[in-house]
Design a protein around this motif. Structure first.
Motif, PDB file in Angstrom:
ATOM      1  N   VAL A  12      57.182  26.451 -18.171  1.00  0.00           N
ATOM      2  CA  VAL A  12      56.901  27.823 -17.786  1.00  0.00           C
ATOM      3  C   VAL A  12      57.536  28.106 -16.433  1.00  0.00           C
ATOM      4  O   VAL A  12      57.981  27.198 -15.732  1.00  0.00           O
ATOM      5  N   GLN A  13      57.552  29.377 -16.072  1.00  0.00           N
ATOM      6  CA  GLN A  13      58.095  29.807 -14.798  1.00  0.00           C
ATOM      7  C   GLN A  13      56.978  30.052 -13.793  1.00  0.00           C
ATOM      8  O   GLN A  13      55.853  30.394 -14.168  1.00  0.00           O
ATOM      9  N   ALA A  14      57.283  29.887 -12.528  1.00  0.00           N
ATOM     10  CA  ALA A  14      56.317  30.195 -11.480  1.00  0.00           C
ATOM     11  C   ALA A  14      55.831  31.631 -11.630  1.00  0.00           C
ATOM     12  O   ALA A  14      56.622  32.540 -11.878  1.00  0.00           O
ATOM     13  N   ASN A  84      46.433  30.803 -14.445  1.00  0.00           N
ATOM     14  CA  ASN A  84      47.152  31.992 -14.017  1.00  0.00           C
ATOM     15  C   ASN A  84      47.927  31.721 -12.738  1.00  0.00           C
ATOM     16  O   ASN A  84      47.580  30.826 -11.964  1.00  0.00           O
ATOM     17  N   ASP A  85      48.958  32.522 -12.528  1.00  0.00           N
ATOM     18  CA  ASP A  85      49.766  32.429 -11.316  1.00  0.00           C
ATOM     19  C   ASP A  85      50.198  30.983 -11.057  1.00  0.00           C
ATOM     20  O   ASP A  85      49.966  30.419  -9.980  1.00  0.00           O
ATOM     21  N   LEU A  86      50.835  30.397 -12.028  1.00  0.00           N
ATOM     22  CA  LEU A  86      51.236  29.002 -11.914  1.00  0.00           C
ATOM     23  C   LEU A  86      52.277  28.807 -10.821  1.00  0.00           C
ATOM     24  O   LEU A  86      53.123  29.673 -10.578  1.00  0.00           O
ATOM     25  N   TRP A 112      39.485  10.497 -23.973  1.00  0.00           N
ATOM     26  CA  TRP A 112      40.605  11.226 -23.376  1.00  0.00           C
ATOM     27  C   TRP A 112      41.657  11.578 -24.408  1.00  0.00           C
ATOM     28  O   TRP A 112      41.910  10.823 -25.346  1.00  0.00           O
ATOM     29  N   GLY A 113      42.264  12.746 -24.227  1.00  0.00           N
ATOM     30  CA  GLY A 113      43.454  13.063 -24.975  1.00  0.00           C
ATOM     31  C   GLY A 113      44.650  12.320 -24.415  1.00  0.00           C
ATOM     32  O   GLY A 113      44.572  11.664 -23.373  1.00  0.00           O
ATOM     33  N   GLN A 114      45.769  12.419 -25.106  1.00  0.00           N
ATOM     34  CA  GLN A 114      46.965  11.692 -24.685  1.00  0.00           C
ATOM     35  C   GLN A 114      47.704  12.375 -23.549  1.00  0.00           C
ATOM     36  O   GLN A 114      48.588  11.770 -22.941  1.00  0.00           O
ATOM     37  N   GLY A 115      47.364  13.618 -23.256  1.00  0.00           N
ATOM     38  CA  GLY A 115      47.975  14.354 -22.179  1.00  0.00           C
ATOM     39  C   GLY A 115      49.153  15.183 -22.645  1.00  0.00           C
ATOM     40  O   GLY A 115      49.789  14.894 -23.648  1.00  0.00           O
ATOM     41  N   ILE A 116      49.440  16.239 -21.893  1.00  0.00           N
ATOM     42  CA  ILE A 116      50.588  17.095 -22.167  1.00  0.00           C
ATOM     43  C   ILE A 116      51.286  17.404 -20.853  1.00  0.00           C
ATOM     44  O   ILE A 116      50.651  17.787 -19.871  1.00  0.00           O
ATOM     45  N   GLN A 117      52.591  17.210 -20.832  1.00  0.00           N
ATOM     46  CA  GLN A 117      53.384  17.489 -19.639  1.00  0.00           C
ATOM     47  C   GLN A 117      53.606  18.987 -19.512  1.00  0.00           C
ATOM     48  O   GLN A 117      54.110  19.626 -20.442  1.00  0.00           O
ATOM     49  N   VAL A 118      53.235  19.540 -18.375  1.00  0.00           N
ATOM     50  CA  VAL A 118      53.483  20.941 -18.061  1.00  0.00           C
ATOM     51  C   VAL A 118      54.380  20.997 -16.838  1.00  0.00           C
ATOM     52  O   VAL A 118      54.047  20.438 -15.795  1.00  0.00           O
ATOM     53  N   THR A 119      55.501  21.665 -16.972  1.00  0.00           N
ATOM     54  CA  THR A 119      56.452  21.805 -15.880  1.00  0.00           C
ATOM     55  C   THR A 119      56.572  23.273 -15.506  1.00  0.00           C
ATOM     56  O   THR A 119      56.846  24.116 -16.362  1.00  0.00           O
ATOM     57  N   VAL A 120      56.366  23.560 -14.231  1.00  0.00           N
ATOM     58  CA  VAL A 120      56.461  24.915 -13.710  1.00  0.00           C
ATOM     59  C   VAL A 120      57.705  24.991 -12.843  1.00  0.00           C
ATOM     60  O   VAL A 120      57.790  24.326 -11.806  1.00  0.00           O
TER      61      VAL A 120
END
Length: 122
Positions: A12-14, A84-86, A112-120
């Motif tokens: 996602v974008q900032a 919001n407002d990442l 725990w879940g395995q996790g998800i990478q989120v890149t801003v």
């Protein structure tokens, strides 16, 4: 064990908003407290948000209060994290976790879940 799976947009974008979902096949999901955490490389796993059974209690890390919202839909066996407002500093692997008690510390959670990478990006 309780099976958890995070999902959502990974890039996602900032300034964007993003809702992460964590789905469980556990029939007793309604009995579990749920938490969201994140971890960036070289950093400790960071508490983000907690929600108790039937949403009776919610708690947030000071760093995300006002931007992040945790919610749950027991009919769908799903917990959500609305962000919001990442910002670029939100970039991390995001985890959901479940426990019959739970809390604001990662070592209180059993599942725990395995996790998800989120890149801003900026």
């Amino acid at each position: 064990q309780v099976q958890l799976a995070e999902s959502g947009e990974r890039l996602v974008q900032a300034g964007d908003s993003l809702r992460l979902s964590c789905a469980s096949l556990e029939n007793a999901f309604v009995l579990y407290s749920m938490g969201w955490f994140r971890q960036a490389p070289g950093k400790e796993r960071e508490f983000l948000a907690f929600i108790s059974q039937q949403s009776g209690i919610r708690d947030y890390a000071d760093s995300v209060k006002g931007r992040f919202t945790i919610s749950r839909d027991d009919a769908k066996n799903t917990v959500y994290l609305q962000m919001n407002d990442l910002k670029p500093e939100d970039t991390a692997v995001y985890y959901c976790a479940a426990d019959l008690r739970g809390g604001t510390k990662w070592d209180l959670y059993e599942y725990w879940g395995q996790g998800i990478q989120v890149t801003v990006s900026s």
